[in-house]
Design a protein around this motif. Structure first.
Motif, short mmCIF file in Angstrom:
data_model
loop_
_atom_site.label_atom_id
_atom_site.label_comp_id
_atom_site.label_asym_id
_atom_site.label_seq_id
_atom_site.Cartn_x
_atom_site.Cartn_y
_atom_site.Cartn_z
N UNK A 27 -4.17 23.17 50.25
CA UNK A 27 -3.51 22.92 48.99
C UNK A 27 -1.83 23.03 49.32
N UNK A 28 -1.23 22.65 48.19
CA UNK A 28 0.12 22.55 48.26
C UNK A 28 0.93 23.69 47.92
N UNK A 29 1.46 24.51 48.66
CA UNK A 29 1.72 25.82 47.96
C UNK A 29 3.18 25.58 47.83
N UNK A 30 3.60 26.07 46.53
CA UNK A 30 5.09 26.17 46.21
C UNK A 30 5.80 27.59 46.43
N UNK A 31 6.98 27.39 47.01
CA UNK A 31 7.51 28.81 47.14
C UNK A 31 9.27 28.83 46.61
N UNK A 32 9.82 29.82 46.05
CA UNK A 32 10.97 29.70 45.71
C UNK A 32 11.95 29.70 46.97
N UNK A 33 13.06 29.09 46.79
CA UNK A 33 14.28 29.05 47.76
C UNK A 33 15.22 30.02 47.30
N UNK A 34 16.33 30.17 48.17
CA UNK A 34 17.60 30.92 47.70
C UNK A 34 17.99 30.39 46.31
N UNK A 35 18.15 29.17 46.48
CA UNK A 35 18.80 28.55 45.28
C UNK A 35 18.00 28.67 43.92
N UNK A 36 16.72 28.63 44.12
CA UNK A 36 15.93 28.79 43.23
C UNK A 36 15.98 30.04 42.57
N UNK A 37 16.06 31.26 43.29
CA UNK A 37 16.07 32.53 42.84
C UNK A 37 17.55 32.67 41.97
N UNK A 38 18.49 31.93 42.58
CA UNK A 38 19.80 32.35 41.81
C UNK A 38 19.58 31.52 40.27
N UNK A 39 18.86 30.39 40.32
CA UNK A 39 18.72 29.60 39.07
C UNK A 39 17.97 30.21 38.37
N UNK A 40 16.86 31.24 38.96
CA UNK A 40 16.03 31.87 38.08
C UNK A 40 16.86 32.92 37.25
N UNK A 41 17.66 33.67 37.92
CA UNK A 41 18.63 34.58 37.38
C UNK A 41 19.42 33.86 36.24
N UNK A 42 19.89 32.79 36.43
CA UNK A 42 20.92 32.23 35.43
C UNK A 42 19.93 31.93 34.09
N UNK A 43 18.92 31.53 34.53
CA UNK A 43 18.13 30.94 33.33
C UNK A 43 17.42 31.96 32.50
N UNK A 44 17.18 33.00 33.19
CA UNK A 44 16.57 34.19 32.73
C UNK A 44 17.59 34.77 31.58
#
Lengths: 890, 110
Positions: free
Chosen positions: B76-93
């Motif tokens: 299966x194709x596993x997706x994981x968060x990148x550093x940029x993704x982590x930052x983006x999550x903070x911003x969006x949350x």
């Protein structure tokens, strides 16, 4: 816009999208599999579990498509997709594609070539510095209305002294010189030259390629044996000698010091042929002091920062002052500025070229409409595919864009070939160009290429949009529904096709009629009884200069001797001499009257007649029939004259002119070739030489006088010989053996000059015949396609008719009726077009009216019969329709 | 399948995906399941928007994907968060939080 990383990702996708697609498909598959497993674990039977999962997931292909949209450059990607698809479609129908591309390429190429030609007729590349500041100063006579007259040397001097708006004023006068180079073995050469005022090169803004311009002290009779040589003559005659400056060449039997060599491509602004020698005008000669001697063509260069209007204003006021101060010479004259850059290369181009433009525009129209026809055919065949696309969720805009992309792709390929063809067409035109196009310097160039691209794009868009203008109204169900029955295309497409075919037929009728008019003209020209026999005639001209042949008798002696030496060689059928030939060079006109002395050059009261000086036996050798009286004998006892029919009629109406007296008036200009004025006894009347001119539209009155009584320095020696090259060589050799510094020029065969005279007609006939043939073949293929499409469109209906017992012949007639309707409508339109084209051709027509009924009838008949054949062939299929097969299609 | 579907607020799907992936790397199916479970079946992720949204996140570089073999031995194709993704999550949350509070305020006082 995209960030750099995003762009990089998209680029990767564009290049490796197959891998991305596979991964996505696998991933979605995995997702559906997991849902299926879950459904099973909830207790669903396996088969139902999978379909439930799929149902839940929805359209997997669409999901995939939406997902990948994020990756690609969507517009570019679908564009590339359309191009790939379009190219595949084209390859699948190679014949249709080839026909479409070939017709478009021919149409666009021909247009580009003709536009280049037209552009070259109006616009030229000036070899001058800032040509838009350069003007010719023409005089015009208010009283007689004569325009573009020359100006006297004292008037130019006054102009120069009084003008403040012109920075430089100079001028020149055309003359012919005989250049004799001691070093070259080619003998004497006659060249065009000009005698110039000081500062000519400065006025044009040019510098000599070698050496220097003339100095002021060289404009005196005692020191003006100085010459500037043209680049061409320096190369061909003097072997591009770098050390030529300071050397001596012989011009008109006198030594001239070479001051320099002119830059390559040197020409003068008045559109004459480029001069080959420049010499200084002797400003201290008596004729340079007379205001009545209008010998100069003055040039002026506008001062920087001065407006054209101011210069014109100033010139007019100076001219008014001159007219007041010198009322006797300048009273009737005014001066005008002709801006060099505004002078078209060919002033008659407005009459000559519209027919070319109209022809190629019509051919392009036919080509484009045929491509529309082909596109509609293909579109109809693709109804299935398009309906399927729409059903699968393609937006209407997307389908439209696909159609446009395909059409533009086709046009783009056609444009590539058109660029090649345009170059070839132009070479062909330039190769066969009639003499009036000699000045044209036509090339395709960058602007031509851009023009081709723009034209192709426009045609591509039109061809793409026209067939589908109305197709958007069909909804998917209708389209799919129709697929079941028969793909026949929309009503709009059908009427579009019929309209286009009718237009194509009308264009064919028009072009064929125009070609017919030209062919008929050629036929009439070939049937002209010229009034002499041009077969195997060869001419060569000589001019005896006053330096060596001082007495008038010397000229007569020279030509008598030359003719008898040539006759002695006995290789020739005949040898004779005449001063002016009707088809080579120019005429000299004199006022002539039957009683009293005619006033000098008053065309309103006395007929102007062209003068010809001949040697005895001329009419026998030219095979011109003497209608009354006799021809000249060796020694006429009193001044004698022979009239042509037209002049005889003009002077004596139906009376017999033989034995009457006519008086020749003063020549318009005292040229050294002039024949003496005075009374002469009419001894005969000779048949007219029929030389049709588009300007005169009639035969010019002419007369003949003997050389013995009217010695002129310039004569044609005219030899009848099957070996024209040999004859010309013999004339050169014999003349050179009598006078080594005498130039023999204008050596040519009479027939080639006659052909050249009618070259405009021949050229136009070739062009029109080719294009009419091309148009007809394109149009017939279009008609054939429409009719055969009509058969398949109506095959169900015809099947019912046949099944109900209709005669197969009536089925054929039913289809043919449609073709006949198109042919009839097209022909009627075509007659109107033929009349319009005929008017554009009028200046070339000879003894043929532009609305010649037989020509129109032949054109209509030719188009009608071939079009009928193109209708009949596909119509026959209507009779062979099998009712069962046709009905099953329902 | 007659459960009522609750449409997500626009733009929130990406945030939810980021949030799910911040806890654990998983595949597309896992993401959808997780959102549904945690929200007690209130939020249902349409597969039709899930995969395009994942592609968007990949393209922006907020998540990365790799093929792995899963618990049940399936690829299966596993997706994981990148550093940029982590930052983006903070911003969006954070901005989402502000939005919710604002809406709640309006709903309570108006």
């Amino acid at each position: 816009m995209f960030s750099f990383r995003e762009f990089w990702h998209r680029l990767q996708f564009l290049l490796f999208h197959d891998g991305f697609d596979r991964e996505l498909a696998e991933e979605i598959n995995d997702h559906v599999e997991r849902m299926t497993q879950e459904n099973i674990s909830r207790g669903m039977p396996p088969a139902e579990a999978r379909s439930a999962a799929l149902r839940h997931f929805g359209n997997t292909a669409l999901q995939q498509e939406r997902s990948r949209e994020h990756w690609s450059f969507p517009a570019l990607d679908s564009f590339l997709q359309d191009i790939r698809f379009g190219a595949r479609l084209m390859l699948k129908a190679p014949l249709l594609t080839t026909i479409a591309i070939a017709t478009l390429a021919l149409g666009i190429g021909a247009n580009a070539a003709v536009f280049a030609l037209v552009k070259s007729a109006f616009w030229r590349n000036f070899p001058f510095f800032e040509p838009d500041r350069l003007a010719i100063l023409w005089a015009s006579n208010q009283k007689t209305g004569w325009k573009e007259m020359q100006v006297s040397v004292p008037d130019v001097a006054d102009l120069k002294a009084q003008s403040h708006s012109l920075q430089w004023i100079s001028g020149y006068t055309w003359t012919d010189y005989q250049v004799f180079s001691v070093s070259s073995a080619g003998g004497a050469l006659r060249v065009r030259g000009v005698a110039v005022l000081p500062n000519l090169l400065a006025t044009l803004g040019l510098h000599p390629a070698l050496g220097r311009d003339f100095r002021f002290e060289e404009f005196a009779a005692s020191s003006n044996h100085v010459a500037l040589l043209a680049n061409t003559i320096w190369r061909t005659r003097f072997g591009a000698d770098q050390q030529i400056v300071g050397k001596t060449v012989r011009i008109n039997r006198e030594p001239f010091f070479v001051a320099g060599v002119l830059p390559a491509n040197f020409e003068l602004p008045d559109l004459g042929k480029a001069p080959e020698v420049l010499v200084p005008l002797a400003l201290d000669s008596p004729e340079a002091h007379k205001r009545s001697q209008r010998i100069l063509l003055p040039l002026g260069r506008l001062k920087a920062g001065v407006s054209r209007a101011a210069a014109v204003e100033e010139l007019h006021s100076i001219a008014r002052q001159l007219a007041r101060d010198y009322a006797k010479e300048d009273g009737d004259y005014s001066l005008n500025l002709q801006w060099v850059s505004e002078d078209p290369v060919d002033r008659d181009a407005r009459d000559k070229l519209p027919i070319f433009l109209a022809t190629v525009a019509l051919v392009l129209f036919i080509a484009a409409s045929n491509v529309v026809l082909l596109t509609i055919s293909r579109l109809v065949a693709r109804t299935h595919e398009l309906a399927m696309r729409t059903a699968l969720g393609a937006s209407r805009r997307r389908v439209l864009r696909q159609m446009m992309t395909e059409a533009v792709l086709l046009a783009a390929i056609a444009a590539l070939f058109a660029a090649l063809l345009a170059g070839w067409f132009l070479q062909l035109i330039m190769f066969y160009k009639p003499f009036y196009m000699y000045e044209y310097d036509a090339r395709i160039g960058l602007s031509g290429m851009l023009g081709i691209a723009a034209l192709a794009l426009a045609i591509g868009l039109i061809v793409g949009i026209v067939p589908i203008l109305r197709s958007g109204k069909d909804n998917v169900q209708q389209l799919l529904g129709r697929v079941g029955v028969h793909a026949t295309g929309s009503k709009w497409q059908h009427s579009m096709r019929r309209g286009l075919v009718a237009f194509e037929i009308s264009i064919c009728v028009g072009l064929l009629a125009a070609a017919g008019l030209m062919l008929q003209t050629i036929q009439r020209i070939n049937a002209i009884d010229l009034g002499f026999n041009p077969r195997n005639l060869v001419l060569a001209r000589m001019t005896l200069d006053g330096t060596r042949y001082r007495s008038p008798e010397a000229s007569g002696d020279f030509y008598r001797e030359l003719v008898s030496r040539l006759r002695v060689q006995s290789r020739f059928e005949s040898v004779t001499a005449i001063s002016h030939s009707d088809f080579v060079g120019y005429d000299m006109a004199y006022p002539v009257d039957a009683q009293g002395e005619p006033a000098p050059l008053d065309p309103t009261t006395f007929p102007l007649a062209g003068a010809h000086v001949v040697i005895p036996g001329y009419f026998r050798d030219a095979q011109s029939p003497i209608l009354r009286g006799r021809e000249f004998s060796e020694h006429e006892s009193q001044p004698a004259i022979i009239l042509n029919q037209t002049l005889a009629k003009k002077l004596f109406r139906d009376d017999d002119p033989v034995g009457r007296i006519v008086v020749i008036g003063q020549a318009p200009q005292a040229w050294d070739e002039s024949i003496p004025p005075g009374p002469r006894l009419v001894i005969g009347v000779v048949a007219d030489v029929q030389k049709y001119s588009e300007f005169l539209k009639k035969v010019f009155p002419q007369f003949y006088v003997p050389l013995e009584q009217n010695p002129v320095p310039s004569m044609f020696v005219m030899v009848r010989s099957a070996d024209s090259e040999g004859a010309i060589a013999a004339i050169r050799e014999t003349a050179s053996s009598m006078d080594s510094e005498l130039a023999v020029y204008w050596a040519t065969s009479m027939q080639s000059k006659i052909d050249e005279w009618y070259a405009g007609q021949h050229f136009q006939a070739i062009v029109l015949t080719c294009f009419a043939g091309l148009a007809l073949s394109i149009c017939l293929s279009g008609l054939y396609a429409v009719i055969s499409h009509s058969v398949s469109r109506r095959s169900a209906e015809l099947g019912v008719r046949l099944a109900l017992g209709a005669d197969p012949r009536s089925a054929v007639l039913l289809i043919m009726r449609e073709g006949l309707l198109l042919i009839g409508a097209g022909t009627i339109l075509g007659l109107g077009l033929a009349a319009a084209l005929g008017r554009l051709l009028q200046h070339l027509l000879f003894q043929v009216r532009p609305t010649s009924v037989p020509t129109l009838a032949v054109a209509v008949f030719a188009v009608g019969t071939t079009a009928l054949a193109a209708t009949y062939l596909p119509s026959r299929r209507a009779a062979r329709i099998d009712p069962v097969t046709a009905l099953r299609a329902f | 399948m007659n459960k009522s579907k609750n449409d997500l607020l626009p733009g929130t799907l990406e945030m939810l995906i980021l949030r799910v992936l911040s806890l654990q790397a998983t595949h597309g199916y896992g993401i959808a399941q997780r959102i549904q479970q945690v929200s007690d079946d209130v939020l249902r992720v349409e597969e039709g928007s899930l995969y395009p949204a994942l592609q968007r996140l990949l393209l922006k570089g907020w998540v990365k994907a790799e093929w792995k073999t899963s618990e049940s031995n399936r690829r299966a194709r596993f997706y994981s968060l990148t550093a940029a993704g982590k930052k983006q999550l903070g911003v969006e949350a954070e901005s989402f939080q502000r939005m919710i509070e604002a809406i709640a305020k309006v709903m309570q006082t108006a």
